[in-house]
Write a protein that holds these residues in place. Structure first.
Motif, short mmCIF file in Angstrom:
data_model
loop_
_atom_site.label_atom_id
_atom_site.label_comp_id
_atom_site.label_asym_id
_atom_site.label_seq_id
_atom_site.Cartn_x
_atom_site.Cartn_y
_atom_site.Cartn_z
N SER A 125 36.54 48.83 34.17
CA SER A 125 38.23 48.64 34.37
C SER A 125 38.68 49.40 33.13
N SER A 129 35.87 46.93 30.37
CA SER A 129 34.97 45.72 31.14
C SER A 129 34.43 46.18 32.28
N GLU A 130 33.23 45.66 32.87
CA GLU A 130 32.52 46.08 34.01
C GLU A 130 32.59 45.10 35.14
N ARG A 131 32.97 45.54 36.39
CA ARG A 131 32.96 44.63 37.48
C ARG A 131 32.07 45.00 38.65
N LYS A 132 31.68 44.29 39.42
CA LYS A 132 30.88 44.73 40.47
C LYS A 132 31.97 45.04 41.78
N ASN A 160 38.19 43.57 42.33
CA ASN A 160 37.42 44.26 41.34
C ASN A 160 37.83 45.57 41.24
#
Length: 290
Positions: A125, A129-132, A160
């Motif tokens: 993002s 941050s990391e998102r699936k 996401n």
């Protein structure tokens, strides 16, 4: 809107040097997502608009690219082979609400269909941050346009994927207007595109066929029609039929856009349909700003 109707989702823009293409787009005022890697050997960066994106794509590790198997479509191999010939728009993608229904629709209409294909990856993002994110792809083919890939894309985690900060572009581009495809005989592709998009009512003119989807148009133009609308330089840069020749986008402030183009030293001109950056100086795909 009937569930069968499919709006534009994205265009795959195959380039040999993704770093150079990314720098080009950033210099003319686009915001790009971070570099991502596919497990089948390709890499990408995205330009997100309002529900549509274009995907800069290149080969990252050719040793990971699988060849197409029996009844299976190889995304990596298709784009690898495309790049051996040229750069530019390699694939047209429409949205999907039901991959199984898409496959059944294509098969019922007698279009080629392939094994279901799904994958997921971790996306970064804007805040780091990391998102699936995960996707279900349903491939088909227009036999009269073998050099263009076609598939539907179902986003499993759309919140996401779509990030407001990635959709804000300093050049004031906001959304997709149309994808322009040059074909010698638009009528020969009418049945395929009607099935692919789920749109039955189309508009035919002396220049070609216009298909209005729930998100943006698909314009099937003859080479002469493309030249008439967007100028000889854009038409000369395309040179291949059938091909994805251009992406048309809506811009809020043309002066801002043109300032970015001038500052970056980019060749552009005004046509009756908008500001044109021809494919010859744009990695094989013309950009048109309404």
């Amino acid at each position: 809107m009937r569930s069968l109707e499919r709006g534009l989702d994205h265009v795959v823009w195959a380039v040999r040097d993704i770093a150079a293409a990314s720098a080009f787009l950033e210099n003319i005022g686009f915001t790009l997502t971070p570099l991502a890697r596919h497990p089948w050997g390709t890499v990408n960066r995205l330009v997100q608009l309002n529900g549509f994106f274009f995907e800069l794509l290149s080969v990252g590790d050719e040793t990971l690219i699988p060849n197409a198997g029996e009844g299976a479509f190889s995304f990596g191999a298709f784009n690898r082979d495309f790049l051996e010939q040229r750069e530019g728009g390699s694939m047209l993608v429409v949205e999907s609400s039901d991959p199984k229904e898409d496959k059944q629709t294509f098969e019922k209409a007698g279009l080629p269909s392939f094994k279901p294909f799904s994958f997921e990856r971790i996306a970064k993002s804007p805040d780091g941050s990391e998102r699936k994110v995960a996707f279900d792809l349903t491939f088909t083919r227009d036999e009269r346009a073998p050099d263009i890939g076609f598939f539907t894309c179902h986003h499993r985690f759309p919140t996401n994927f779509w990030q407001p900060k990635f959709q804000k572009h300093p050049n004031s581009v906001t959304e997709i207007s149309a994808v322009v495809i040059v074909v010698d005989e638009p009528a020969e592709h009418h049945i395929f595109f009607s099935t692919f998009t789920g749109i039955r009512e189309t508009r035919t003119t002396s220049l070609g066929i216009e298909i209005s989807t729930p998100r943006g148009d698909i314009d099937l133009l003859t080479p002469a029609g493309y030249r008439a609308l967007y100028g000889g330089e854009a038409a000369d840069a395309s040179g291949i039929s059938p091909s994805i020749a251009a992406i048309r986008m809506i811009v809020e402030d043309r002066d801002t856009l043109e300032a970015y183009l001038r500052d970056a030293g980019i060749r552009f001109y005004r046509s009756q349909a908008g500001v044109v950056v021809p494919a010859s100086g744009c990695f094989g795909l013309s950009l048109i700003f309404d």
